[in-house]
Scaffold this motif. Sequence first.
Motif, PDB file in Angstrom:
ATOM      1  N   ASP A  99       0.641  11.652   0.831  1.00 54.29           N
ATOM      2  CA  ASP A  99      -0.198  10.463   0.723  1.00 54.29           C
ATOM      3  C   ASP A  99      -0.322   9.764   2.066  1.00 54.29           C
ATOM      4  OD1 ASP A  99      -0.248  10.914  -2.087  1.00 54.29           O
ATOM      5  OD2 ASP A  99       1.669   9.857  -2.284  1.00 54.29           O
ATOM      6  N   LYS A 100       0.805   9.666   2.749  1.00 54.76           N
ATOM      7  CA  LYS A 100       0.766   8.959   4.026  1.00 54.76           C
ATOM      8  C   LYS A 100      -0.080   9.730   5.045  1.00 54.76           C
ATOM      9  CE  LYS A 100       5.237   6.777   3.237  1.00 54.76           C
ATOM     10  NZ  LYS A 100       5.908   7.783   2.356  1.00 54.76           N
ATOM     11  N   ASN A 101       0.100  11.042   5.082  1.00 53.13           N
ATOM     12  CA  ASN A 101      -0.739  11.879   5.956  1.00 53.13           C
ATOM     13  C   ASN A 101      -2.215  11.644   5.646  1.00 53.13           C
ATOM     14  OD1 ASN A 101       0.754  13.662   7.813  1.00 53.13           O
ATOM     15  ND2 ASN A 101       1.822  14.305   5.962  1.00 53.13           N
ATOM     16  N   GLU A 102      -2.513  11.584   4.368  1.00 52.90           N
ATOM     17  CA  GLU A 102      -3.895  11.407   3.925  1.00 52.90           C
ATOM     18  C   GLU A 102      -4.446  10.042   4.347  1.00 52.90           C
ATOM     19  OE1 GLU A 102      -5.903  13.460   2.774  1.00 52.90           O
ATOM     20  OE2 GLU A 102      -7.539  12.095   2.209  1.00 52.90           O
ATOM     21  N   ILE A 103      -3.648   8.992   4.159  1.00 46.67           N
ATOM     22  CA  ILE A 103      -4.070   7.644   4.579  1.00 46.67           C
ATOM     23  C   ILE A 103      -4.376   7.640   6.070  1.00 46.67           C
ATOM     24  CG2 ILE A 103      -3.274   5.262   4.971  1.00 46.67           C
ATOM     25  CD1 ILE A 103      -1.612   5.549   2.372  1.00 46.67           C
ATOM     26  N   LEU A 104      -3.475   8.207   6.848  1.00 42.46           N
ATOM     27  CA  LEU A 104      -3.660   8.232   8.307  1.00 42.46           C
ATOM     28  C   LEU A 104      -4.955   8.936   8.675  1.00 42.46           C
ATOM     29  CD1 LEU A 104      -0.068   9.030   9.640  1.00 42.46           C
ATOM     30  CD2 LEU A 104      -1.393   6.945  10.042  1.00 42.46           C
ATOM     31  N   PHE A 105      -5.173  10.090   8.022  1.00 46.55           N
ATOM     32  CA  PHE A 105      -6.322  10.905   8.410  1.00 46.55           C
ATOM     33  C   PHE A 105      -7.630  10.315   7.899  1.00 46.55           C
ATOM     34  CE2 PHE A 105      -9.087  14.653   8.479  1.00 46.55           C
ATOM     35  CZ  PHE A 105      -8.883  15.027   9.804  1.00 46.55           C
TER      36      PHE A 105
ATOM     37  N   SER B 165       0.823  -1.223   0.000  1.00 48.03           N
ATOM     38  CA  SER B 165       0.000   0.000   0.000  1.00 48.03           C
ATOM     39  C   SER B 165       0.848   1.260   0.000  1.00 48.03           C
ATOM     40  CB  SER B 165      -0.882   0.061   1.252  1.00 48.03           C
ATOM     41  OG  SER B 165      -1.763  -1.013   1.297  1.00 48.03           O
ATOM     42  N   LEU B 166       2.006   1.163   0.611  1.00 46.56           N
ATOM     43  CA  LEU B 166       2.816   2.376   0.803  1.00 46.56           C
ATOM     44  C   LEU B 166       3.857   2.580  -0.291  1.00 46.56           C
ATOM     45  CD1 LEU B 166       3.272   2.217   4.664  1.00 46.56           C
ATOM     46  CD2 LEU B 166       1.802   3.743   3.342  1.00 46.56           C
ATOM     47  N   LYS B 167       3.979   1.602  -1.158  1.00 44.49           N
ATOM     48  CA  LYS B 167       4.980   1.685  -2.232  1.00 44.49           C
ATOM     49  C   LYS B 167       4.726   2.926  -3.083  1.00 44.49           C
ATOM     50  CE  LYS B 167       7.506  -2.172  -4.038  1.00 44.49           C
ATOM     51  NZ  LYS B 167       7.349  -3.561  -4.473  1.00 44.49           N
ATOM     52  N   GLY B 168       5.735   3.731  -3.234  1.00 44.61           N
ATOM     53  CA  GLY B 168       5.619   4.882  -4.128  1.00 44.61           C
ATOM     54  C   GLY B 168       4.832   6.056  -3.567  1.00 44.61           C
TER      55      GLY B 168
ATOM     56  N   TYR C  18      -1.350  13.288  11.873  1.00 45.19           N
ATOM     57  CA  TYR C  18       0.065  13.015  12.181  1.00 45.19           C
ATOM     58  C   TYR C  18       0.696  14.126  13.017  1.00 45.19           C
ATOM     59  CZ  TYR C  18       4.968  11.815  11.683  1.00 45.19           C
ATOM     60  OH  TYR C  18       6.276  11.497  11.948  1.00 45.19           O
ATOM     61  N   ASN C  19       0.242  15.359  12.771  1.00 48.04           N
ATOM     62  CA  ASN C  19       0.783  16.493  13.537  1.00 48.04           C
ATOM     63  C   ASN C  19       0.565  16.345  15.038  1.00 48.04           C
ATOM     64  OD1 ASN C  19       1.781  17.797  11.314  1.00 48.04           O
ATOM     65  ND2 ASN C  19      -0.127  18.921  10.934  1.00 48.04           N
ATOM     66  N   ASN C  20      -0.456  15.596  15.393  1.00 51.48           N
ATOM     67  CA  ASN C  20      -0.729  15.448  16.825  1.00 51.48           C
ATOM     68  C   ASN C  20       0.029  14.286  17.469  1.00 51.48           C
ATOM     69  OD1 ASN C  20      -2.440  17.578  16.500  1.00 51.48           O
ATOM     70  ND2 ASN C  20      -4.285  16.302  16.276  1.00 51.48           N
ATOM     71  N   GLU C  21       0.813  13.592  16.691  1.00 52.08           N
ATOM     72  CA  GLU C  21       1.632  12.521  17.270  1.00 52.08           C
ATOM     73  C   GLU C  21       2.637  13.123  18.255  1.00 52.08           C
ATOM     74  OE1 GLU C  21       1.729   8.851  16.390  1.00 52.08           O
ATOM     75  OE2 GLU C  21      -0.315   9.699  16.232  1.00 52.08           O
ATOM     76  N   PRO C  22       3.077  12.364  19.227  1.00 54.06           N
ATOM     77  CA  PRO C  22       4.020  12.895  20.232  1.00 54.06           C
ATOM     78  C   PRO C  22       5.307  13.414  19.587  1.00 54.06           C
ATOM     79  CG  PRO C  22       3.171  10.751  20.918  1.00 54.06           C
ATOM     80  CD  PRO C  22       2.667  10.982  19.536  1.00 54.06           C
ATOM     81  N   GLU C  23       5.780  14.527  20.092  1.00 53.62           N
ATOM     82  CA  GLU C  23       6.991  15.157  19.553  1.00 53.62           C
ATOM     83  C   GLU C  23       8.197  14.222  19.608  1.00 53.62           C
ATOM     84  OE1 GLU C  23       7.288  18.427  18.127  1.00 53.62           O
ATOM     85  OE2 GLU C  23       5.123  17.999  18.073  1.00 53.62           O
ATOM     86  N   ILE C  24       8.302  13.428  20.656  1.00 51.91           N
ATOM     87  CA  ILE C  24       9.454  12.526  20.784  1.00 51.91           C
ATOM     88  C   ILE C  24       9.522  11.546  19.612  1.00 51.91           C
ATOM     89  CG2 ILE C  24       8.216  10.879  22.255  1.00 51.91           C
ATOM     90  CD1 ILE C  24      10.858  10.294  23.700  1.00 51.91           C
ATOM     91  N   PHE C  25       8.352  11.179  19.071  1.00 50.51           N
ATOM     92  CA  PHE C  25       8.344  10.262  17.920  1.00 50.51           C
ATOM     93  C   PHE C  25       8.668  11.014  16.629  1.00 50.51           C
ATOM     94  CE2 PHE C  25       4.818   7.591  20.172  1.00 50.51           C
ATOM     95  CZ  PHE C  25       5.741   7.189  21.133  1.00 50.51           C
TER      96      PHE C  25
END
Lengths: 288, 288, 288, 288
Positions: D187-193, D179-182, D200-207
Amino acid sequence: MANSKFEYVKQFEQPDQLLPNTWVVVRIDGRGFTKFSTKYGFEKPNDKRALDLMNAAARAVMSELPDITIAYGVSDEYSFVFQKSCTLFERRASKLVSTIVSTFTAYYVHLWTSYFTDIPLSPPLPSFDGRAVCYPSIQNLRDYMSWRQVDCHINNLYNTTFWALIQLGGMDATEAEQSLKGTFSADKNEILFSKFHINYNNEPEIFKKGSVIFRDYELVEPGTHNVVEEVEKMAEPIQQSKSQAEKDKKKRAKAPIVIEHLDIIKDDFWDRRPWLLSNKPGQIPKET
Amino acid sequence: MANSKFEYVKQFEQPDQLLPNTWVVVRIDGRGFTKFSTKYGFEKPNDKRALDLMNAAARAVMSELPDITIAYGVSDEYSFVFQKSCTLFERRASKLVSTIVSTFTAYYVHLWTSYFTDIPLSPPLPSFDGRAVCYPSIQNLRDYMSWRQVDCHINNLYNTTFWALIQLGGMDATEAEQSLKGTFSADKNEILFSKFHINYNNEPEIFKKGSVIFRDYELVEPGTHNVVEEVEKMAEPIQQSKSQAEKDKKKRAKAPIVIEHLDIIKDDFWDRRPWLLSNKPGQIPKET
Amino acid sequence: MANSKFEYVKQFEQPDQLLPNTWVVVRIDGRGFTKFSTKYGFEKPNDKRALDLMNAAARAVMSELPDITIAYGVSDEYSFVFQKSCTLFERRASKLVSTIVSTFTAYYVHLWTSYFTDIPLSPPLPSFDGRAVCYPSIQNLRDYMSWRQVDCHINNLYNTTFWALIQLGGMDATEAEQSLKGTFSADKNEILFSKFHINYNNEPEIFKKGSVIFRDYELVEPGTHNVVEEVEKMAEPIQQSKSQAEKDKKKRAKAPIVIEHLDIIKDDFWDRRPWLLSNKPGQIPKET
Amino acid sequence: MANSKFEYVKQFEQPDQLLPNTWVVVRIDGRGFTKFSTKYGFEKPNDKRALDLMNAAARAVMSELPDITIAYGVSDEYSFVFQKSCTLFERRASKLVSTIVSTFTAYYVHLWTSYFTDIPLSPPLPSFDGRAVCYPSIQNLRDYMSWRQVDCHINNLYNTTFWALIQLGGMDATEAEQSLKGTFSADKNEILFSKFHINYNNEPEIFKKGSVIFRDYELVEPGTHNVVEEVEKMAEPIQQSKSQAEKDKKKRAKAPIVIEHLDIIKDDFWDRRPWLLSNKPGQIPKET
């Protein structure tokens, strides 16, 4: 008959690339030149023919290796400087050193008869050894150049006085050496002046300052360039487009390679010739 | 005017001593010799004058640097070997390489007119680059030497056939190259013999074998020395008393330096000349 | 967001492969162990728990890195030896050193409580530094090992006498040091015996000889193998077929890793364990 | 029993001092941490306990080696930076690398149970390897740091999406990879949302940013310091008087070592913390 059985021996060649983004100085030195200079009757304390031959060989090196931006010579040594972004021979130390040493030697031997017209070379022939040193910052590089020029000054003042005591003062070497023990620069100037009416300041610049060789362009007004900042921001080994590199190459080929006897310790020399540090060719002077 | 302010720049010189107790090979190569050989009209596939000049320069190097025990040359390259216990220049790579390259170049330029009597050198002059490689064991060293001699054979057979096709067969370079694509040694021998009545075995040894230079002493009976074992037991860089070193030096100075075109791959060459590996001079032949 | 803009920084990583066909010794040393041993009340002159912990950590290193053929430890130092044909981590010095140092440290800290059951570790924690050294010949390697074992002997005899003078003789450190100034081995043996009825020969072997760790196979009769000759003929870094390598790996995994306190200076130790130098596993002893 | 007979083996130790006046980065990496993280059940895509343990070990390293000015960690790797004037251990590469790797490993193992309270370590234990790299200019150093942080971002965005597809989307690893190829970042931000309502912006800063560790002083106004120019003028390895060095040392000891998750690519981070590049301690914040 394939060669594969023995080819493994290539694995023993160890890489010797010099750290990227550092100034590379290759310094060469005459081997056994004390003996050599005696054999060919070099004049003391300085032999103009010998220095001119060194300079001619160094100029030929710079002409054959346009990556060299500046060279500085004194006595039987010469330092050649590659700009920090240089990638010649992939920055392999042995390749850089051996090429410079070999080219220098070839011209030294070849041009010998142009400078020493009456004494042909005979074995053992003159030879040079060399080494490469990396300097990370402009300050380090300039301090290196200053170090060599100060050395030139110290040695020349000493030798001028030493040989005056012998040639004009009738001393032998031991007496001259004894006379100079513990003396400071001022003392030597005084000896030269009071005993021999020699004003050291009037000695030829080539003896006092050594020789600096570089491509010459139009001087710039000091203060109009901030080369240091510009150069320190250059981070990568190569940053040029090929077309820019080609243009620069042509400009460099057109620029005359000059041999001067200038103060390279003070800022002025570098401020007015920003191309020496920036590696960007300057303006070719218009013909008049 | 003290120089102390700038002397810190010496700290940037990084040590480059080669690992003790290893055989040091310095190989030098002509720079741009394809172009150079065209400029001076070298005969193809081999120019006897050019090879003789290479050999004369290499012999001079061996004569000026008695620490070199054997040298092997082919085409525009030469390999110089220092015995593993050698401590010349504290084994500093740049010093060893640059001294050999410089001395070789000096003689090559100086002796040019003795071999190319009708064409004086003109800029750009011939030059050489070089590098040092360490080999830990006798087997590694001999495999290195074999590698170079096999290379000589492969290249010479190819070049002899290639140029026969052109000079005697009337082909152009592209046709000759095409004819040789994918051929084995036997095929090339066959082409030479069937088309041009050339028996490759009868070609001059200097072309087929390259040149090996060494100090010559009386040959010993094979099997009377076990040099390998003796040498591998040598553990320390220097093991000699000063008086012994002095004696050896004198013996070496007396030994003639010879240039031969022998098989250096087989054991026989080494077995009969134990001094090449042991670094102990052999017997000077009695004059007759 | 591509990373290409910054990736050029990888060019600054300089290769550090060790010369092929040489024995690689990685020696690690405890950092600040004088202070450390005081903090945890190590017994003087030798703390058996501390030595056992060092040995346990070293044995774990050998178990995780089967390329190590032998290790020798004394006090807070340990030397690990890779056979000269070893190509682990492409022989990169930093990788070899850091992996050994890290693995050793991990086990030292992890196993601490098994040996010092009553004193838990607390910051600053014990740590070790390390370096890699190449030895070209078996003689060099054995001389290295001998050097460490002689050092062990010299230090242990001194320390045993020094602490006897303090613990049994009632001297303070300065007096003990003064008493031992200029003494030879025989003198120290005499002091121990005449003053304290200690026969140094009866001291535990682990104190006198240090510890040697290796994979154990059936001992061979001395004189039945000529390992030296066999090993010196090995010229290339890797000479094994994959299937042979696989077989050897299995044999090695089966062999018990033993910790002994033997004389590793004399030939006997090496003659009877040819696998230590040849890198060919020996015979696994039959169970009885 | 003197040790002189064997001491010659010390000559085989080759110097490995890093070029003066360059920034030294020591990067360490977990060995086989994919397997290791599976063994101990690390949470995917990020295990907070594992990152906290890495940070705790790195902080201990900085505390024990005050010459380190900044460290940056992500996943199972950590980079430690020595200021370019640093002369710790005479800048010997193996000493710098092995000391950092060993100290880091010691704390990682020692502190394990504080972070993984329910799973004790068992062999094979975690270990790290390391290497040192020199960067001549501030730009090079900052580009190195940026390279690592961009890498952190790229990997974390990929891993976050990859594991969401598996853990929340029910895919297996192969499907997720496919799914993630290419795909690009967007795109990844969009898939997550769109698929998982993850911003993704709300993920912990340490990560997202990794961890940066440094000594903390009062922030300065951007633009009030020109650190770059000041630092580039520093030419010599050591320029401090002993008393100044002593004062700085005390200031450093007082400064808290903080672990943050900030953007270290933009200028702001460096402009407001001039001490990170200048090696001159800042102002200790007043207690309130």
